[in-house]
Write an enzyme that holds these catalytic residues in place. Structure first.
Site, PDB file in Angstrom:
ATOM      1  N   HIS A 213      98.784  75.132 112.841  1.00  0.00           N
ATOM      2  CA  HIS A 213     100.117  75.736 112.996  1.00  0.00           C
ATOM      3  C   HIS A 213     100.277  76.996 112.158  1.00  0.00           C
ATOM      4  O   HIS A 213      99.900  77.034 110.991  1.00  0.00           O
ATOM      5  CB  HIS A 213     101.243  74.732 112.750  1.00  0.00           C
TER       6      HIS A 213
ATOM      7  N   ASP B 241      98.135  74.859 104.105  1.00  0.00           N
ATOM      8  CA  ASP B 241      99.018  74.256 105.108  1.00  0.00           C
ATOM      9  C   ASP B 241      99.811  75.337 105.823  1.00  0.00           C
ATOM     10  O   ASP B 241     100.880  75.701 105.378  1.00  0.00           O
ATOM     11  CB  ASP B 241      99.945  73.245 104.420  1.00  0.00           C
TER      12      ASP B 241
ATOM     13  N   GLU C 121     105.618  73.839 113.276  1.00  0.00           N
ATOM     14  CA  GLU C 121     105.259  72.445 112.995  1.00  0.00           C
ATOM     15  C   GLU C 121     106.118  71.893 111.868  1.00  0.00           C
ATOM     16  O   GLU C 121     106.550  70.750 111.897  1.00  0.00           O
ATOM     17  CB  GLU C 121     103.772  72.351 112.615  1.00  0.00           C
ATOM     18  N   GLU C 122     106.366  72.739 110.856  1.00  0.00           N
ATOM     19  CA  GLU C 122     106.974  72.221 109.621  1.00  0.00           C
ATOM     20  C   GLU C 122     108.388  71.703 109.793  1.00  0.00           C
ATOM     21  O   GLU C 122     108.754  70.685 109.215  1.00  0.00           O
ATOM     22  CB  GLU C 122     106.963  73.312 108.523  1.00  0.00           C
TER      23      GLU C 122
ATOM     24  N   ASP D  86      94.880  70.375 110.359  1.00  0.00           N
ATOM     25  CA  ASP D  86      96.128  70.528 109.605  1.00  0.00           C
ATOM     26  C   ASP D  86      96.123  69.603 108.395  1.00  0.00           C
ATOM     27  O   ASP D  86      97.088  68.898 108.127  1.00  0.00           O
ATOM     28  CB  ASP D  86      97.337  70.248 110.518  1.00  0.00           C
TER      29      ASP D  86
ATOM     30  N   HIS E 252     103.192  72.277 100.475  1.00  0.00           N
ATOM     31  CA  HIS E 252     104.615  72.668 100.498  1.00  0.00           C
ATOM     32  C   HIS E 252     105.119  73.225  99.166  1.00  0.00           C
ATOM     33  O   HIS E 252     106.323  73.223  98.923  1.00  0.00           O
ATOM     34  CB  HIS E 252     105.521  71.480 100.890  1.00  0.00           C
TER      35      HIS E 252
END
Lengths: 471, 471
Positions: free
Chosen positions: A283, A295, A329-330, A357, A427
């Site tokens: 993503h 990520d 995606e997130e 991912d 994140h």
């Protein structure tokens, strides 16, 4: 009946055996990735020239343009953008937070590190200051009841289960606290929710991530944030000393109307079965605190390199191979849903989808979401991967973005890199390029390419054959 | 004859089978290491409170005292120091080096990053300035001959083979350039030797390591240093533009008389076979540029934790288990030789030795130096390790320090962590604590403990049995 079973088994072995030539192709793929890969260079640009790519942001737009332009340089048969409407949430000013403690002489404010969760509402302009009630899981709220919660900040301090070897399993054990915590706490009259960061490490980085208010009316929504693991300990210790302490936090995040964005898609059209699709992807969006290097910048550049490595290795795919760089995606999965929706509309036959991912770490193997029979056939390829220290072939999940493609015919797979360091960065502001190792990233790209090569060469027709026989 | 073979095979299976109870013991060992391990805390002290621990240095002495004191806290049956004389080489002032280039107007000195190789002599006080001849391997010296080499600095620019998945194999491909380069270049009249750093990464860190002058007379010895990979490219490019450029370097290292140091040893005495020894170890000395966190602080603390984890897991070993922290692996191997010498003198029966000296990264498995028969028996334990993602059980080398123990009866083994990042840090200033991941380190300690537990429980008597039958 017995004869039929035998036929199926023979057919499977035929379809999934491999040859010495395959060993040599894999060697070429790995060598090319390790000596002439593009993934690291692309990731450098994506991380350091663009940075965090939250859906709907300027950076996400730049990432769409950049990856499209890079794919266009590869001499693929097609490169295009697939429009998709995505949510736009903006963090606003950097959050502030402190523990208000007081001794007899004066107040002392101990600063702590927090970040708003993605999708959270803002605090009032001057922030919120309130007493804190610490719980281990949002399920404890019911036991406490409104009386003990009303007017307070709920602090969900669920710790990471370090016993689990798979850090993804440990993450799974706390993810719902972050996702549902605020909505649940609000029901009991809480004025804010602070969750311990979902991280495997004790440090000062708060880790954001998506949250949802479910069907909670707008006026009942309370601001929610993650606190760093070190500061979760600090807050918990402070509460042990003084349960009446106050906590202050301030954040100015905002949710806007959905905006137009894109999945980025490139294709090598199949030479024999152009209407059978194999897709590989990651993503393109990321959270906004770091650069989204692991990520999922890693998955994006590895997926792009799969098509390039096939070409560089002189492989002409029989089936159409697509790289799909999914948007959102997130905090929405809109890109993954859109891709599957369009594929269904166009009646495109997708036979295999692979997502990366889980970070750009040393690849350990794959997990496969498919039938036992299909899995046993794929497992027969395992020896081909042994020279590259790829041992892990297990049934399991694949990837969020390719999930919407699931049906009885498709094989879904996820690259499984070493997971020990992933949630140190996930994140958070330290998900940055310097934490990605070039060789680890390139080994992942090669491992993905090798699997795509084998799936393309041998197909997944055994499933179809068996279905036909059954039918 | 047939019956005898059958008996042997049955006996082997009996000896090396494993039980459900073993699964549960391994679970306890891993859980204890991941939730209550000491290795990370010990490594923090060793790296950040002590630092680089070159043999004969004050820091090496502090490390001996510290680890002895920590082992004494563990309630082992014995803890002692084993005296050993070690070489003492001192780097002196930070090295300086530059490429002297000149245009028509003025000289320009381009600084480059070098470090003296361990064991090198100093340059004259003002350094050496000379022309440079670039070669790929010291074996090229013979082709060039004295005429082209005399009076010059030989620059061995052998690049790292990125194709190899095992970075240790790539290291092995260049190690002799560093070790022998200066001695060989001196034979042809070179005045200095500069070797490209043995690193998998392009960066600015020079990587030291041992070198030898062989039997070269003292007056013929020339100073030798490693240059960072980035600066090796810079120097090579500069030479392409101007083969007559000069290179300057200055270093003030010194070799002193041997000094007294120690191996640090701790023992849990066996409850059934106290005279059979299983040892686990790493080397306490390190190079001086970084903190020696991966090389080999990691191996030291993991080995210490093996004995502690056995105790914490409630295991009473049948055989005597020793942790041996070897001194002087890096530039002499005196500790490893001394330990083997004393073991032989005392006629101690060592049945198994395991070394961790490949960094504190995610463990992938072990390599074993033993007979095929023994290996096939050990391999039977592999399923026990699968839940911990330990898949690699192969025959191969073990560890430098335990090498001198080799004989027909002992099984030697080396922990094999993921190798991709090891040579980014090896022997360089960035071999520091922050590059060690807590969970990766702890998984390694648990993996070692699990193997030691199994070896102790099931012994290595099959080998002895077979020998007896043969005899």
């Amino acid at each position: 009946m017995k004869i039929r079973v035998l036929t199926i088994i023979l057919c499977c072995f035929y379809a999934f055996s491999f040859s010495q030539e395959d060993e040599s192709v894999l060697k070429t793929i790995y060598t090319t990735s390790l000596t002439n890969g593009m993934s690291y260079q692309w990731l450098d640009h994506l991380s350091n020239q663009i940075g965090g790519r939250l859906s709907g942001s300027k950076n996400a737009e730049l990432a769409v343009q950049y990856t499209k332009a890079e794919l266009e340089k590869l001499g693929l048969d097609k490169v295009w953008l697939q429009p998709v409407m995505v949510p736009k949430w903006v963090r606003g000013e950097k959050e502030t937070a402190y523990i208000v403690t007081a001794n007899k002489d004066h107040k002392i404010n101990q600063d702590v590190n927090i970040c708003a969760l993605g999708g959270s509402v803002a605090t009032p302009k001057d922030g919120i200051t309130a007493n804190v009630i610490e719980i281990n899981t949002y399920k404890d709220l019911e036991l406490l009841g409104e009386e003990k919660i009303k007017g307070k900040i709920v602090f969900i301090n669920r710790s990471w289960n370090q016993e689990l070897v798979s850090t993804f399993q440990a993450y799974g054990g706390c993810a719902s606290e972050r996702y549902n915590g605020a909505a649940e706490a609000a029901k009991y009259g809480a004025v804010g929710m602070i969750v311990r960061s979902l991280s495997s490490r004790q440090d000062d980085y708060p880790h954001t991530g998506s949250m949802s208010y479910g069907d909670l009316p707008v006026e009942k929504r309370i601001p929610s944030a993650a606190i760093s693991t070190n500061d979760a300990v600090k807050l918990s210790d402070a509460l042990k000393e003084n349960k009446d302490l106050k906590f202050h936090f301030k954040q100015s995040c905002q949710q806007f109307e959905d905006v137009l964005s894109y999945n980025v898609i490139g294709e090598i059209t199949g030479s024999e079965f152009p209407n059978e699709y194999i897709i590989v992807g990651g993503h393109l969006d990321s959270w906004d605190l770091g650069d989204g290097a692991h990520d999922d910048g890693a998955g994006v550049v590895q997926s792009m390199d799969v098509l390039r490595l096939l070409k560089e290795s002189g492989i002409t795919p029989k089936r159409s191979i697509r790289v799909v760089l999914f948007m959102n995606e997130e905090n929405g999965l809109r890109g993954g849903r859109k891709y599957a929706e369009v594929a269904k509309e166009k009646n495109e036959k997708h036979v295999f989808a692979l997502e990366s991912d889980a970070g750009g770490f040393t690849p350990r193997g794959f997990s496969f979401d498919c039938s036992d029979l299909m899995f046993s056939k794929i497992e027969a390829w395992r020896p081909l991967f042994k020279p590259y220290l790829i041992h892990y072939f297990e049934k399991g999940g694949s990837g969020a973005d390719i999930g919407p493609l699931k049906n009885d015919d498709i094989v879904l797979a996820g690259l499984r890199p070493d997971s020990q360091r992933y949630f140190d960065h996930h994140h958070a502001a330290n998900d940055t390029f310097e934490h990605v190792n070039k060789r680890e990233l390139e080994l992942g790209a090669a491992t993905m390419t090798a699997l795509v090569f084998l799936v393309d060469k041998y197909g997944t027709e055994t499933i179809t054959n068996i279905k036909e026989i059954k039918d």
